[in-house]
Scaffold this motif. Structure first.
Motif, short mmCIF file in Angstrom:
data_model
loop_
_atom_site.label_atom_id
_atom_site.label_comp_id
_atom_site.label_asym_id
_atom_site.label_seq_id
_atom_site.Cartn_x
_atom_site.Cartn_y
_atom_site.Cartn_z
N ALA A 79 41.24 14.23 18.79
CA ALA A 79 40.91 14.57 17.45
C ALA A 79 40.29 15.98 17.23
CB ALA A 79 39.78 13.58 17.35
N ALA A 80 40.31 16.58 18.36
CA ALA A 80 39.53 18.16 18.09
C ALA A 80 40.62 19.13 17.90
CB ALA A 80 38.75 18.01 19.31
N ASN A 81 39.85 20.32 17.41
CA ASN A 81 40.66 21.50 17.48
C ASN A 81 40.91 22.19 18.53
OD1 ASN A 81 38.91 21.44 14.44
ND2 ASN A 81 41.17 21.62 14.32
N PHE A 82 39.92 21.69 19.51
CA PHE A 82 39.61 22.62 20.82
C PHE A 82 39.02 21.58 21.90
CE2 PHE A 82 37.49 25.74 23.48
CZ PHE A 82 38.38 26.38 24.13
N VAL A 83 39.60 21.72 23.04
CA VAL A 83 38.94 21.20 24.22
C VAL A 83 38.45 22.26 25.29
CG1 VAL A 83 39.28 19.56 26.07
CG2 VAL A 83 40.47 19.31 23.95
N THR A 84 36.95 22.29 25.01
CA THR A 84 36.44 22.95 26.13
C THR A 84 36.30 22.43 27.57
OG1 THR A 84 34.18 24.47 26.24
CG2 THR A 84 34.11 21.99 25.42
N ARG A 85 35.27 23.02 28.33
CA ARG A 85 34.78 22.52 29.65
C ARG A 85 34.04 21.19 29.71
NH1 ARG A 85 33.71 28.35 32.22
NH2 ARG A 85 35.81 29.48 31.94
N SER A 86 33.96 20.79 30.59
CA SER A 86 32.93 19.56 30.82
C SER A 86 31.45 20.13 30.29
CB SER A 86 32.98 18.68 32.04
OG SER A 86 32.60 19.38 32.97
N VAL A 87 30.63 19.09 30.23
CA VAL A 87 29.29 19.43 29.98
C VAL A 87 28.75 19.86 31.21
CG1 VAL A 87 28.40 16.98 30.41
CG2 VAL A 87 26.97 18.53 29.31
N ASP A 88 29.11 19.76 32.32
CA ASP A 88 28.51 20.21 33.71
C ASP A 88 29.05 21.34 34.06
OD1 ASP A 88 26.29 17.85 34.46
OD2 ASP A 88 28.33 16.73 34.11
N ASN A 89 30.19 21.85 33.44
CA ASN A 89 30.76 23.09 33.59
C ASN A 89 30.73 24.18 32.62
OD1 ASN A 89 32.37 24.86 35.29
ND2 ASN A 89 34.45 24.08 34.51
N ASP A 90 29.75 24.14 32.07
CA ASP A 90 29.28 25.20 30.90
C ASP A 90 30.08 25.09 29.57
OD1 ASP A 90 27.61 26.37 32.83
OD2 ASP A 90 29.18 27.53 33.46
#
Length: 261
Positions: free
Chosen positions: A238-249
């Motif tokens: 559903a997102a435009n962008f997938v970032t790193r995990s919350v625990d990986n900044d």
């Protein structure tokens, strides 16, 4: 140009592993705020159980709150929007949960209570999320208040059964054990719109971050929707962008990627 950032709490700002906000996230939000970018919380939690944002609140980094999945929005002590669940639907949900012995949390404007709490509810809310214990009430007393959000503990199949019985509610699930129910139209994306009206920024100037099922509408609605790396595939899609995990900044990484900081 991004002017407003909207953040889910659990699994987005706050790690499920450490139950804290990563230092990189605090740094990123501080840098964004120093540039004049507004920062908003968008959570399923009611205010009385937002117990894990001190590192942001103490620095004055939060400009407003979308709580109860959009059912109650405010800036400081000023209410921007609030809306209760229609009483007929409250009664239907209460009857359904009582008849099936489902644990259920009822949330008013400034209070909450729990009916039929079990070990799963106690573990998730009191142990895992560190929430102060809710007072226990029977269903008849719990529904005497104006109800803004109801959180029954049941699975997705039981949720589908209840959906057939209520017409004026939104269902938002961010945990397999329970679902948050608010009045129809009360969503995180509606909360974004309410703050747009109040502060004058445009939708294309917003960025939203989330990891749970109740974040999907918000991620699709915002100018840029960012899914955390720890999110489910449905949320990522559903997102435009997938970032790193919350625990990986993850938040720092995304704000750098989009040149927000």
């Amino acid at each position: 140009m991004t002017k407003a950032l909207f953040f889910d709490i659990d699994g987005t700002l706050v790690s499920f592993q450490t139950h804290t906000i990563p230092a990189s996230t605090i740094e990123a939000l501080t840098l964004a705020h120093q540039k004049g970018i507004q920062i908003f919380i968008a959570t399923g939690r009611p205010t009385l159980i937002i117990n894990n944002l001190y590192e942001l609140q103490s620095r004055g980094l939060i400009d407003g709150y979308i709580t109860m999945n959009g059912g109650y929005c405010y800036v400081g002590d000023k209410i921007v929007y609030k809306s209760t669940i229609p009483q007929n639907d409250v009664l239907t949900i209460a009857h359904f949960c009582k008849a099936n012995h489902f644990p259920c949390i009822f949330v008013g404007e400034h209070d909450a209570s729990v009916c039929h709490p079990d070990d799963m509810l106690r573990y998730i809310f009191y142990t895992h999320l560190g929430v102060e214990e809710f007072p226990e009430e029977d269903f008849e007393k719990a529904i005497q208040r104006d109800v803004y959000q109801i959180t029954p503990f049941f699975n997705s199949e039981q949720e589908k059964e209840l959906l057939k019985q209520v017409e004026n509610c939104e269902f938002g699930r961010w945990h397999p054990a329970f679902v948050d129910i608010t009045a129809k139209g009360n969503t995180k994306q509606n909360g974004i719109d309410k703050f747009m009206e109040r502060f004058g920024f445009k939708l294309e100037e917003t960025m939203a971050f989330g990891d749970g099922g109740n974040d999907i509408g918000m991620l699709r609605h915002a100018g840029i929707g960012v899914a955390m790396g720890n999110a489910s595939e449905e949320v990522k899609n559903a997102a435009n962008f997938v970032t790193r995990s919350v625990d990986n900044d993850g938040i720092f990484h995304a704000l750098k990627y989009f040149n927000v900081i």
